[in-house]
Each structure stands twice: as C-alpha cells, then as structure tokens.
Motif scaffolding. Structure first.
Motif, PDB file in Angstrom:
ATOM      1  N   SER A   9       0.846  -1.196   0.000  1.00 26.41           N
ATOM      2  CA  SER A   9       0.000   0.000   0.000  1.00 26.41           C
ATOM      3  C   SER A   9       0.874   1.235   0.000  1.00 26.41           C
ATOM      4  O   SER A   9       1.743   1.382   0.852  1.00 26.41           O
ATOM      5  CB  SER A   9      -0.886  -0.001   1.249  1.00 26.41           C
ATOM      6  N   LYS A  10       0.642   2.116  -0.954  1.00 30.64           N
ATOM      7  CA  LYS A  10       1.426   3.348  -0.968  1.00 30.64           C
ATOM      8  C   LYS A  10       1.015   4.268   0.175  1.00 30.64           C
ATOM      9  O   LYS A  10       1.718   5.208   0.509  1.00 30.64           O
ATOM     10  CB  LYS A  10       1.312   4.054  -2.315  1.00 30.64           C
ATOM     11  N   GLU A  29      -6.951  -0.458  -0.111  1.00 31.30           N
ATOM     12  CA  GLU A  29      -7.864   0.077  -1.107  1.00 31.30           C
ATOM     13  C   GLU A  29      -7.208   0.020  -2.482  1.00 31.30           C
ATOM     14  O   GLU A  29      -6.020   0.279  -2.615  1.00 31.30           O
ATOM     15  CB  GLU A  29      -8.215   1.528  -0.765  1.00 31.30           C
ATOM     16  N   PRO A  30      -8.011  -0.331  -3.495  1.00 34.34           N
ATOM     17  CA  PRO A  30      -7.450  -0.481  -4.848  1.00 34.34           C
ATOM     18  C   PRO A  30      -6.623   0.720  -5.296  1.00 34.34           C
ATOM     19  O   PRO A  30      -5.592   0.549  -5.937  1.00 34.34           O
ATOM     20  CB  PRO A  30      -8.698  -0.652  -5.730  1.00 34.34           C
ATOM     21  N   ARG A  31      -7.047   1.913  -4.898  1.00 33.30           N
ATOM     22  CA  ARG A  31      -6.303   3.099  -5.354  1.00 33.30           C
ATOM     23  C   ARG A  31      -4.950   3.224  -4.664  1.00 33.30           C
ATOM     24  O   ARG A  31      -4.076   3.961  -5.116  1.00 33.30           O
ATOM     25  CB  ARG A  31      -7.131   4.373  -5.147  1.00 33.30           C
ATOM     26  N   ASN A  32      -4.786   2.522  -3.532  1.00 26.55           N
ATOM     27  CA  ASN A  32      -3.513   2.577  -2.819  1.00 26.55           C
ATOM     28  C   ASN A  32      -2.642   1.358  -3.081  1.00 26.55           C
ATOM     29  O   ASN A  32      -1.502   1.298  -2.633  1.00 26.55           O
ATOM     30  CB  ASN A  32      -3.761   2.671  -1.306  1.00 26.55           C
ATOM     31  N   LYS A  33      -3.199   0.376  -3.784  1.00 30.30           N
ATOM     32  CA  LYS A  33      -2.482  -0.871  -4.010  1.00 30.30           C
ATOM     33  C   LYS A  33      -1.520  -0.724  -5.182  1.00 30.30           C
ATOM     34  O   LYS A  33      -1.931  -0.401  -6.289  1.00 30.30           O
ATOM     35  CB  LYS A  33      -3.509  -1.983  -4.292  1.00 30.30           C
ATOM     36  N   VAL A  34      -0.247  -0.944  -4.922  1.00 28.25           N
ATOM     37  CA  VAL A  34       0.753  -0.834  -5.972  1.00 28.25           C
ATOM     38  C   VAL A  34       1.653  -2.070  -5.960  1.00 28.25           C
ATOM     39  O   VAL A  34       1.885  -2.668  -4.903  1.00 28.25           O
ATOM     40  CB  VAL A  34       1.611   0.449  -5.806  1.00 28.25           C
TER      41      VAL A  34
END
Ligand SMILES: [Zn+2]
Length: 55
Positions: A9-10, A29-34
């Motif tokens: 997670s960023k 959360e998908p938007r934080n998953k890198v």
C-alpha cells in the motif's frame, strides 16, 4: 488462495504482501495498491500463511 507478485500500500509503506488471501493485503484500497515490495518487509501474516502452506 495463492501466492501472488509482491504488492503493498502506498498509503502504508514498509510492508508488502504476497498472499492473495492475506486479510491485511485485501484491506488495501485499490487506489492505494501498488505492485512491488516498496522496499518494505514481508507482512507477518503473509509469512505465517506461507509457512503453514495456506498462502
Ligand atoms: Zn500480508
């Protein structure tokens, strides 16, 4: 359940996951998953899952 490419997670760097069934990894959360380790350490839950063959 499966082993996947490292991701983290960023929003919470310093820890990465490798198990698709890690609850902590799934809470990212998908938007934080890198992808990648982010230079962090393997998640303790993922480590446990791996050693118990549940990853
Ligand atoms: Zn994990």
């Amino acid at each position: 359940m499966a082993k996947v490419s490292p991701f983290h997670s960023k929003a919470n760097p310093g820890k990465y996951h490798v198990c698709s069934n890690c609850t902590e990894g799934n809470n990212i959360e998908p938007r934080n998953k890198v992808p990648g380790t982010g230079g962090g350490q393997l998640c303790s839950r993922c480590k446990e899952l791996q050693s118990s063959g549940g990853c």
